[in-house]
Design an enzyme around this catalytic site. Structure first.
Site, PDB file in Angstrom:
ATOM      1  N   HIS A 262       0.858  -1.191   0.000  1.00  0.00           N
ATOM      2  CA  HIS A 262       0.000   0.000   0.000  1.00  0.00           C
ATOM      3  C   HIS A 262       0.889   1.234   0.000  1.00  0.00           C
ATOM      4  O   HIS A 262       1.957   1.240   0.600  1.00  0.00           O
ATOM      5  CB  HIS A 262      -0.918   0.025   1.227  1.00  0.00           C
ATOM      6  CG  HIS A 262      -2.095   0.936   1.057  1.00  0.00           C
ATOM      7  ND1 HIS A 262      -2.014   2.286   1.308  1.00  0.00           N
ATOM      8  CD2 HIS A 262      -3.352   0.703   0.602  1.00  0.00           C
ATOM      9  CE1 HIS A 262      -3.183   2.842   1.051  1.00  0.00           C
ATOM     10  NE2 HIS A 262      -4.023   1.917   0.618  1.00  0.00           N
ATOM     11  N   ASP A 313      -7.942  -5.233  -0.520  1.00  0.00           N
ATOM     12  CA  ASP A 313      -8.433  -6.132  -1.572  1.00  0.00           C
ATOM     13  C   ASP A 313      -8.100  -7.590  -1.324  1.00  0.00           C
ATOM     14  O   ASP A 313      -8.620  -8.480  -2.003  1.00  0.00           O
ATOM     15  CB  ASP A 313      -7.859  -5.689  -2.927  1.00  0.00           C
ATOM     16  CG  ASP A 313      -8.301  -4.291  -3.275  1.00  0.00           C
ATOM     17  OD1 ASP A 313      -7.456  -3.472  -3.662  1.00  0.00           O
ATOM     18  OD2 ASP A 313      -9.506  -3.997  -3.108  1.00  0.00           O
TER      19      ASP A 313
HETATM   20  C1  SDX Z   1      -6.103   0.120  -3.251  1.00  0.00           C
HETATM   21  O1  SDX Z   1      -4.409   4.617  -2.179  1.00  0.00           O
HETATM   22  C2  SDX Z   1      -5.374   3.987  -1.650  1.00  0.00           C
HETATM   23  O2  SDX Z   1      -5.876   4.340  -0.584  1.00  0.00           O
HETATM   24  C3  SDX Z   1      -5.892   2.802  -2.435  1.00  0.00           C
HETATM   25  C4  SDX Z   1      -6.899   1.948  -1.731  1.00  0.00           C
HETATM   26  C5  SDX Z   1      -8.209   2.678  -1.531  1.00  0.00           C
HETATM   27  O3  SDX Z   1      -8.957   2.284  -0.621  1.00  0.00           O
HETATM   28  O4  SDX Z   1      -8.532   3.562  -2.367  1.00  0.00           O
HETATM   29  O5  SDX Z   1      -6.396   1.514  -0.496  1.00  0.00           O
HETATM   30  C6  SDX Z   1      -7.260   0.719  -2.573  1.00  0.00           C
HETATM   31  O6  SDX Z   1      -5.832   0.471  -4.347  1.00  0.00           O
HETATM   32  C7  SDX Z   1      -5.264  -0.891  -2.525  1.00  0.00           C
HETATM   33  C8  SDX Z   1      -4.013  -1.327  -3.346  1.00  0.00           C
HETATM   34  C9  SDX Z   1      -4.474  -2.335  -4.376  1.00  0.00           C
HETATM   35  N1  SDX Z   1      -3.344  -2.667  -5.311  1.00  0.00           N
HETATM   36  C10 SDX Z   1      -2.697  -3.814  -5.247  1.00  0.00           C
HETATM   37  O7  SDX Z   1      -2.910  -4.695  -4.426  1.00  0.00           O
HETATM   38  C11 SDX Z   1      -1.671  -3.986  -6.347  1.00  0.00           C
HETATM   39  C12 SDX Z   1      -0.360  -4.525  -5.767  1.00  0.00           C
HETATM   40  N2  SDX Z   1       0.235  -3.526  -4.918  1.00  0.00           N
HETATM   41  C13 SDX Z   1       1.301  -2.754  -5.461  1.00  0.00           C
HETATM   42  O8  SDX Z   1       1.283  -2.555  -6.831  1.00  0.00           O
HETATM   43  C14 SDX Z   1       1.713  -1.575  -4.596  1.00  0.00           C
HETATM   44  O9  SDX Z   1       1.843  -2.041  -3.311  1.00  0.00           O
HETATM   45  C15 SDX Z   1       0.851  -0.333  -4.596  1.00  0.00           C
HETATM   46  C16 SDX Z   1       0.599   0.150  -5.981  1.00  0.00           C
HETATM   47  C17 SDX Z   1      -0.450  -0.589  -3.915  1.00  0.00           C
HETATM   48  C18 SDX Z   1       1.611   0.730  -3.816  1.00  0.00           C
HETATM   49  O10 SDX Z   1       2.736   0.875  -4.482  1.00  0.00           O
HETATM   50  P1  SDX Z   1       3.851   1.976  -4.177  1.00  0.00           P
HETATM   51  O11 SDX Z   1       3.604   2.748  -2.958  1.00  0.00           O
HETATM   52  O12 SDX Z   1       4.023   2.728  -5.449  1.00  0.00           O
HETATM   53  O13 SDX Z   1       5.063   1.038  -3.844  1.00  0.00           O
HETATM   54  P2  SDX Z   1       6.088   0.550  -4.916  1.00  0.00           P
HETATM   55  O14 SDX Z   1       5.381   0.003  -6.113  1.00  0.00           O
HETATM   56  O15 SDX Z   1       7.071   1.644  -5.123  1.00  0.00           O
HETATM   57  O16 SDX Z   1       6.774  -0.672  -4.171  1.00  0.00           O
HETATM   58  C19 SDX Z   1       7.731  -0.446  -3.161  1.00  0.00           C
HETATM   59  C20 SDX Z   1       8.525  -1.747  -3.110  1.00  0.00           C
HETATM   60  C21 SDX Z   1       8.987  -2.160  -4.492  1.00  0.00           C
HETATM   61  O17 SDX Z   1      10.194  -2.885  -4.321  1.00  0.00           O
HETATM   62  P3  SDX Z   1      11.506  -2.356  -5.088  1.00  0.00           P
HETATM   63  O18 SDX Z   1      11.156  -2.410  -6.557  1.00  0.00           O
HETATM   64  O19 SDX Z   1      11.725  -0.927  -4.575  1.00  0.00           O
HETATM   65  O20 SDX Z   1      12.572  -3.315  -4.649  1.00  0.00           O
HETATM   66  O21 SDX Z   1       7.693  -2.817  -2.654  1.00  0.00           O
HETATM   67  C22 SDX Z   1       7.532  -3.768  -3.697  1.00  0.00           C
HETATM   68  C23 SDX Z   1       7.951  -3.095  -4.983  1.00  0.00           C
HETATM   69  O22 SDX Z   1       8.474  -4.037  -5.912  1.00  0.00           O
HETATM   70  N3  SDX Z   1       6.120  -4.098  -3.781  1.00  0.00           N
HETATM   71  C24 SDX Z   1       5.637  -5.256  -4.180  1.00  0.00           C
HETATM   72  C25 SDX Z   1       4.252  -5.142  -4.076  1.00  0.00           C
HETATM   73  N4  SDX Z   1       3.940  -3.917  -3.627  1.00  0.00           N
HETATM   74  C26 SDX Z   1       5.101  -3.278  -3.459  1.00  0.00           C
HETATM   75  N5  SDX Z   1       6.229  -6.375  -4.624  1.00  0.00           N
HETATM   76  C27 SDX Z   1       5.425  -7.395  -4.965  1.00  0.00           C
HETATM   77  N6  SDX Z   1       4.075  -7.346  -4.873  1.00  0.00           N
HETATM   78  C28 SDX Z   1       3.472  -6.250  -4.430  1.00  0.00           C
HETATM   79  N7  SDX Z   1       2.142  -6.227  -4.343  1.00  0.00           N
END
Ligand code: SDX
Length: 376
Positions: A262, A313
């Site tokens: 998140h 989710d």
């Molecule tokens: C919602 O914003 C909100 O409030 C949204 C929400 C709402 O109620 O409106 O809460 C609803 O959208 C929840 C999130 C749903 N999305 C997912 O589940 C998709 C998977 N999650 C990721 O894509 C990610 O965690 C995000 C998009 C939710 C947040 O991403 P960020 O803050 O941009 O973090 P990032 O992508 O920069 O990741 C930071 C690190 C990375 O590692 P490095 O590349 O720096 O080594 O954490 C890793 C990422 O690779 N990482 C993950 C991951 N989420 C982060 N690795 C694998 N799987 C994941 N899900």
């Protein structure tokens, strides 16, 4: 004018507006709507009470709730033209595209469509909240070559949704779980889709146009589309025994695991903790414990290895699957919840508006002379 700051990718941590709706403590993993903790609201309120709270600032009295509920019931039916439009769509049309179309078509019928006053926007927020729920269910029935189920006049919002989806009166257990999940999705501060709606409203466009944009934003798998992706992941894994091998392979492929991580929550998403309990009960009630067991094992493996937290989710997926929501309707259901928050933010935006227009950091070539075509 404020000094132009440096580039912040994804506007991470940037405060884009003041809001009285949602107090989101990312470090502490706490969430409250208008001061009421999300756990109290999910366990003790109905979605109708939460929508009233978000739009009007206070929980309704019994008399206020009765009147508000009657208005929501009266607003449920759709224009026949929208049902006809659903019938013109390809049977395989993405329900989220059908929902975007529905919000736009409803704007052509709404008597207040271009009136951005507080009173008109409160009326539109109520109508959209009822109508979008009916639209999700009506389009679903039509794509199955079934007649839409007319909205009930005596069921509450959550119960009526399940009724319109299946044509059967839902169980009290399923209604409670579904009502709580709508509350948990109702509002979440400045998430991508809410921000989208506020940007559109800041140009003094109208509420329906803003909601069409919000639906487009929440569709994405990094946002509202994650719920559907979580269920597809669980189906891909197939059974609890396969979790370890799946996780090893996913890590090796550096796969982004849906339902984890998140932008704001670091310690944990409080909604996931509540949904975990709801999912456990619903999966057990329906004899589909495997989905919950699989989700728990997946969480334990991923969290232990990468420290990633489950977000809202992650557990809504097995919950909604076990109460019979089709997987490709998970994101439309999230819209049916979030419409209350989007419209509450729009009420705030119109009341204290300033065009939302950030800057871009130029990285292109320096100034150069034009070259006529014959010389290129
Ligand atoms: C919602 O914003 C909100 O409030 C949204 C929400 C709402 O109620 O409106 O809460 C609803 O959208 C929840 C999130 C749903 N999305 C997912 O589940 C998709 C998977 N999650 C990721 O894509 C990610 O965690 C995000 C998009 C939710 C947040 O991403 P960020 O803050 O941009 O973090 P990032 O992508 O920069 O990741 C930071 C690190 C990375 O590692 P490095 O590349 O720096 O080594 O954490 C890793 C990422 O690779 N990482 C993950 C991951 N989420 C982060 N690795 C694998 N799987 C994941 N899900």
């Amino acid at each position: 004018m404020a000094e132009q700051g440096g580039l912040i990718k994804g506007l991470e941590g940037v405060v884009a507006a003041a809001t009285a709706l949602c107090d989101l403590d990312g470090a502490g993993g706490r969430l409250a709507y208008r001061g009421y903790d999300i756990a109290d609201l999910a366990r003790q309120a109905t979605y109708e009470e939460v929508a009233y709270l978000l739009w009007r600032g206070e929980l309704p009295t019994r008399a206020q709730l009765d009147g508000f509920g009657a208005e929501l019931v009266a607003a449920r039916p759709l224009p026949d033209a929208l049902l006809s439009a659903f019938r013109l769509l390809p049977k395989k049309a993405d329900p989220m595209r059908a929902l975007q179309m529905a919000a736009a078509v409803l704007g052509t019928f709404d008597p207040d469509a271009t009136d951005n006053s507080q009173e008109a926007n409160l009326r539109k927020a109520l109508r959209l909240t009822s109508q979008l729920a009916t639209a999700v269910c009506s389009h679903h029935r039509i794509r199955l070559d079934k007649e839409p189920v007319p909205p009930s006049k005596d069921l509450g919002h959550a119960a009526n949704f399940l009724f319109m989806l299946t044509g059967e009166r839902p169980s009290a257990v399923n209604v409670r779980a579904f009502d709580a999940s709508l509350i948990l999705y109702a509002e979440h501060e400045m998430n991508a889709s809410t921000f989208t709606t506020r940007v559109i409203a800041s140009t003094l466009s109208d509420m329906h146009s803003a909601v069409v944009g919000g639906i487009g934003a929440i569709k994405g798998p990094l946002h509202g589309g994650a719920g559907e992706a979580v269920m597809l992941t669980l189906k891909e894994i197939g059974k609890v025994e396969n979790v370890d091998a799946f996780v090893e392979k996913a890590f090796a492929e550096k796969r982004r695991l849906m339902g984890f991580g998140h932008r704001v929550y670091r310690a944990g998403d409080p909604r996931a903790a509540i949904l975990r309990g709801l999912a456990e009960d619903a999966c057990r009630q329906s004899g589909q414990q495997m989905w919950f067991e699989m989700a728990v094992k997946l969480f334990e493996r991923v969290n232990r290895a990468k420290g990633l937290i489950p977000n809202v989710d992650f557990y809504s997926a097995p919950l909604w699957y076990s109460i019979g929501i089709p997987v490709d309707l998970f994101t439309p259901v999230i819209v049916a919840g979030r419409i209350a928050g989007w419209t509450a933010h729009l009420l705030e935006q119109y009341q204290d508006n300033r065009l939302i227009r950030p800057r871009g950091q130029y990285t292109g070539p320096g100034r150069r002379q034009f070259v006529p075509l014959e010389k290129r």
